[in-house]
Design an enzyme around this catalytic site. Structure first.
Site, PDB file in Angstrom:
ATOM      1  N   LEU A 170     -13.303   2.730   2.184  1.00 38.33           N
ATOM      2  CA  LEU A 170     -12.629   2.149   1.007  1.00 38.33           C
ATOM      3  C   LEU A 170     -12.042   0.765   1.311  1.00 38.33           C
ATOM      4  O   LEU A 170     -11.386   0.571   2.326  1.00 38.33           O
ATOM      5  CB  LEU A 170     -11.495   3.087   0.589  1.00 38.33           C
ATOM      6  CG  LEU A 170     -10.628   2.628  -0.587  1.00 38.33           C
ATOM      7  CD1 LEU A 170     -11.391   2.763  -1.912  1.00 38.33           C
ATOM      8  CD2 LEU A 170      -9.330   3.437  -0.651  1.00 38.33           C
ATOM      9  N   ASP A 210       2.309  -0.014 -13.876  1.00 40.21           N
ATOM     10  CA  ASP A 210       3.419  -0.438 -14.740  1.00 40.21           C
ATOM     11  C   ASP A 210       4.256   0.766 -15.184  1.00 40.21           C
ATOM     12  O   ASP A 210       3.766   1.888 -15.236  1.00 40.21           O
ATOM     13  CB  ASP A 210       2.846  -1.171 -15.972  1.00 40.21           C
ATOM     14  CG  ASP A 210       3.935  -1.944 -16.712  1.00 40.21           C
ATOM     15  OD1 ASP A 210       4.958  -2.272 -16.094  1.00 40.21           O
ATOM     16  OD2 ASP A 210       3.748  -2.202 -17.914  1.00 40.21           O
ATOM     17  N   ARG A 247      -1.944  -4.708 -22.020  1.00 40.10           N
ATOM     18  CA  ARG A 247      -2.058  -6.104 -21.590  1.00 40.10           C
ATOM     19  C   ARG A 247      -2.785  -6.178 -20.258  1.00 40.10           C
ATOM     20  O   ARG A 247      -2.837  -5.198 -19.518  1.00 40.10           O
ATOM     21  CB  ARG A 247      -0.645  -6.696 -21.363  1.00 40.10           C
ATOM     22  CG  ARG A 247       0.079  -7.123 -22.591  1.00 40.10           C
ATOM     23  CD  ARG A 247       1.282  -7.988 -22.198  1.00 40.10           C
ATOM     24  NE  ARG A 247       2.290  -7.227 -21.487  1.00 40.10           N
ATOM     25  CZ  ARG A 247       3.232  -6.507 -22.086  1.00 40.10           C
ATOM     26  NH1 ARG A 247       3.300  -6.448 -23.390  1.00 40.10           N
ATOM     27  NH2 ARG A 247       4.118  -5.846 -21.363  1.00 40.10           N
ATOM     28  N   SER A 249      -2.049  -9.020 -18.168  1.00 38.38           N
ATOM     29  CA  SER A 249      -1.010  -9.629 -17.330  1.00 38.38           C
ATOM     30  C   SER A 249      -1.542 -10.479 -16.168  1.00 38.38           C
ATOM     31  O   SER A 249      -1.096 -10.345 -15.027  1.00 38.38           O
ATOM     32  CB  SER A 249      -0.069  -8.548 -16.778  1.00 38.38           C
ATOM     33  OG  SER A 249       0.517  -7.832 -17.824  1.00 38.38           O
ATOM     34  N   ARG A 307      16.634   0.225 -12.118  1.00 35.17           N
ATOM     35  CA  ARG A 307      15.184  -0.028 -12.189  1.00 35.17           C
ATOM     36  C   ARG A 307      14.479   0.156 -10.844  1.00 35.17           C
ATOM     37  O   ARG A 307      13.378   0.699 -10.769  1.00 35.17           O
ATOM     38  CB  ARG A 307      14.927  -1.474 -12.624  1.00 35.17           C
ATOM     39  CG  ARG A 307      15.297  -1.820 -14.031  1.00 35.17           C
ATOM     40  CD  ARG A 307      15.055  -3.323 -14.264  1.00 35.17           C
ATOM     41  NE  ARG A 307      13.728  -3.719 -13.819  1.00 35.17           N
ATOM     42  CZ  ARG A 307      12.626  -3.504 -14.514  1.00 35.17           C
ATOM     43  NH1 ARG A 307      12.689  -2.908 -15.680  1.00 35.17           N
ATOM     44  NH2 ARG A 307      11.453  -3.896 -14.047  1.00 35.17           N
ATOM     45  N   HIS A 314      10.676   1.732  -8.605  1.00 33.72           N
ATOM     46  CA  HIS A 314       9.759   1.138  -7.621  1.00 33.72           C
ATOM     47  C   HIS A 314       9.679   2.012  -6.361  1.00 33.72           C
ATOM     48  O   HIS A 314       8.616   2.173  -5.778  1.00 33.72           O
ATOM     49  CB  HIS A 314      10.228  -0.264  -7.218  1.00 33.72           C
ATOM     50  CG  HIS A 314      10.234  -1.250  -8.357  1.00 33.72           C
ATOM     51  ND1 HIS A 314       9.228  -1.311  -9.300  1.00 33.72           N
ATOM     52  CD2 HIS A 314      11.124  -2.214  -8.705  1.00 33.72           C
ATOM     53  CE1 HIS A 314       9.500  -2.272 -10.160  1.00 33.72           C
ATOM     54  NE2 HIS A 314      10.643  -2.830  -9.832  1.00 33.72           N
ATOM     55  N   GLU A 359     -14.665  -1.544 -17.618  1.00 30.09           N
ATOM     56  CA  GLU A 359     -14.157  -0.580 -18.584  1.00 30.09           C
ATOM     57  C   GLU A 359     -12.629  -0.617 -18.470  1.00 30.09           C
ATOM     58  O   GLU A 359     -12.089  -0.730 -17.366  1.00 30.09           O
ATOM     59  CB  GLU A 359     -14.650   0.833 -18.234  1.00 30.09           C
ATOM     60  CG  GLU A 359     -16.148   1.001 -18.368  1.00 30.09           C
ATOM     61  CD  GLU A 359     -16.607   0.950 -19.822  1.00 30.09           C
ATOM     62  OE1 GLU A 359     -15.862   1.436 -20.690  1.00 30.09           O
ATOM     63  OE2 GLU A 359     -17.685   0.403 -20.080  1.00 30.09           O
ATOM     64  N   ARG A 396      -4.416   0.695 -16.597  1.00 32.57           N
ATOM     65  CA  ARG A 396      -3.022   0.241 -16.663  1.00 32.57           C
ATOM     66  C   ARG A 396      -2.160   1.438 -17.048  1.00 32.57           C
ATOM     67  O   ARG A 396      -2.423   2.091 -18.067  1.00 32.57           O
ATOM     68  CB  ARG A 396      -2.834  -0.872 -17.692  1.00 32.57           C
ATOM     69  CG  ARG A 396      -1.382  -1.356 -17.718  1.00 32.57           C
ATOM     70  CD  ARG A 396      -1.119  -2.498 -18.678  1.00 32.57           C
ATOM     71  NE  ARG A 396       0.254  -2.969 -18.492  1.00 32.57           N
ATOM     72  CZ  ARG A 396       0.618  -4.231 -18.309  1.00 32.57           C
ATOM     73  NH1 ARG A 396      -0.279  -5.179 -18.323  1.00 32.57           N
ATOM     74  NH2 ARG A 396       1.884  -4.561 -18.136  1.00 32.57           N
TER      75      ARG A 396
HETATM   76  C1  FPP Z   1       5.827  -2.793 -12.833  1.00 29.32           C
HETATM   77  O1  FPP Z   1       6.876  -1.995 -13.256  1.00 29.32           O
HETATM   78  C2  FPP Z   1       5.658  -2.663 -11.412  1.00 29.32           C
HETATM   79  C3  FPP Z   1       5.866  -3.656 -10.519  1.00 29.32           C
HETATM   80  C4  FPP Z   1       6.327  -5.004 -10.882  1.00 29.32           C
HETATM   81  C5  FPP Z   1       5.699  -3.432  -9.108  1.00 29.32           C
HETATM   82  C6  FPP Z   1       4.766  -2.330  -8.689  1.00 29.32           C
HETATM   83  C7  FPP Z   1       5.246  -1.873  -7.408  1.00 29.32           C
HETATM   84  C8  FPP Z   1       5.161  -0.640  -6.914  1.00 29.32           C
HETATM   85  C9  FPP Z   1       4.443   0.448  -7.554  1.00 29.32           C
HETATM   86  C10 FPP Z   1       5.851  -0.303  -5.640  1.00 29.32           C
HETATM   87  C11 FPP Z   1       5.468  -1.253  -4.542  1.00 29.32           C
HETATM   88  C12 FPP Z   1       4.838  -0.517  -3.497  1.00 29.32           C
HETATM   89  C13 FPP Z   1       4.044  -1.008  -2.562  1.00 29.32           C
HETATM   90  C14 FPP Z   1       3.504  -0.082  -1.584  1.00 29.32           C
HETATM   91  C15 FPP Z   1       3.679  -2.414  -2.486  1.00 29.32           C
HETATM   92  P1  FPP Z   1       8.016  -2.644 -14.154  1.00 29.32           P
HETATM   93  O2  FPP Z   1       9.206  -2.843 -13.315  1.00 29.32           O
HETATM   94  O3  FPP Z   1       7.529  -3.868 -14.831  1.00 29.32           O
HETATM   95  O4  FPP Z   1       8.236  -1.482 -15.166  1.00 29.32           O
HETATM   96  P2  FPP Z   1       8.709  -1.626 -16.687  1.00 29.32           P
HETATM   97  O5  FPP Z   1       7.553  -2.209 -17.440  1.00 29.32           O
HETATM   98  O6  FPP Z   1       9.020  -0.229 -17.067  1.00 29.32           O
HETATM   99  O7  FPP Z   1       9.923  -2.521 -16.685  1.00 29.32           O
END
Ligand code: FPP
Length: 254
Positions: free
Chosen positions: A128, A17, A186, A188, A30, A34, A199, A180
């Protein structure tokens, strides 16, 4: 033998997150978070392998994430596709077993093909277990498991161990450590059944800044906690809380 191997952490789950906030702080859209976050995924997979843990389960796209803008959803799909192309060889060379848990039916056809190929090619790998939760929601997983059980066993009482067998990836078993990133406290809708005795570790670090060294530090830190699975040692609880508070402080300082 490393400290970790002496202890009981085998299955680590991560809620990645903070991508959006990370990007916003840098005045980027945003989705930039990612993009950066996807490069961190590869680093943490490598760190997990080096640490000798048995399974790493990463929350890449929740069933609730469908509500995000189409453009953001499309980028997340693309990042998964690129990850599969980029990491396929490394996954196979490193004896990693790759799987997706969740509903991938809405993914582009090309991505579904790559997923199916890599799942098949890596199915007998014994290293793994790397699982991406994509289009995943834990309540839906539990409900489906329950429904499958009653369909196959009409009139039979459902036992805990029965339900565990009908989860999406039963051999992953219980989660030992849930991390997290991003500073929120959270769960989620992630692996609700599997984290019953996990843990929990919450770090302020936003996912794009999360590093292999922080990952390993958390493993070391948590492996020192005494896991009691319901028995007592009141002062051990206190120690875990103090460890977490000290750690959070050092992260915000550094
Ligand atoms: C939460 O950040 C993250 C996600 C919803 C997506 C997680 C995805 C990646 C790390 C990249 C995907 C990569 C692969 C290889 C599948 P958020 O956008 O909710 O962040 P915020 O809480 O700051 O808004």
């Amino acid at each position: 033998m490393s400290d970790l191997k002496k202890h009981t952490i085998s299955h680590v789950a991560i809620i990645m997150d903070g991508n959006g906030r990370w990007a916003k702080q840098r005045s980027h859209p945003r989705v930039w978070g990612h993009v950066r976050g996807s490069t961190v995924v590869s680093k943490i997979v490598e760190a997990a392998k080096e640490s000798g843990i048995g399974a790493l389960t990463m929350y890449a796209f929740s069933s609730e994430n469908w509500c995000r803008p189409q453009s953001e959803v499309r980028i997340l799909f693309k990042l998964l596709y690129k990850f599969l192309l980029r990491e396929r060889e490394r996954i196979l060379k490193n004896n990693i077993r790759f799987r997706i848990m969740g509903d991938v039916s809405n993914l582009p056809e090309q991505t579904k093909i790559l997923i199916a190929q890599l799942e098949k090619e890596s199915q007998f790998n014994s290293g793994l277990k790397l699982t991406f939760a994509f289009g995943y929601g834990s309540r839906s997983e539990i409900t489906q498991a329950f429904n499958q059980f009653i369909k196959k066993n009409p009139g039979k009482e459902l036992l805990e161990e029965d339900l565990a067998k009908y989860l999406m990836v039963p051999d992953l078993g219980e989660v030992d450590l849930l991390i997290r990133t991003g500073g929120e406290f959270r769960i989620s809708n992630f692996l609700l059944w599997q984290i019953a005795y996990a843990e929990l570790f919450f770090t302020e670090t936003k996912w794009p800044d999360f590093s292999s060294s922080e990952f390993k530090e958390i493993l070391e830190n948590v492996s020192k906690r005494e896991r009691r699975f319901g028995s007592t040692t009141a002062d051990q609880d206190l120690k875990s809380n103090i460890d977490q508070a000290r750690y959070n402080k050092s992260i915000t300082r550094g």
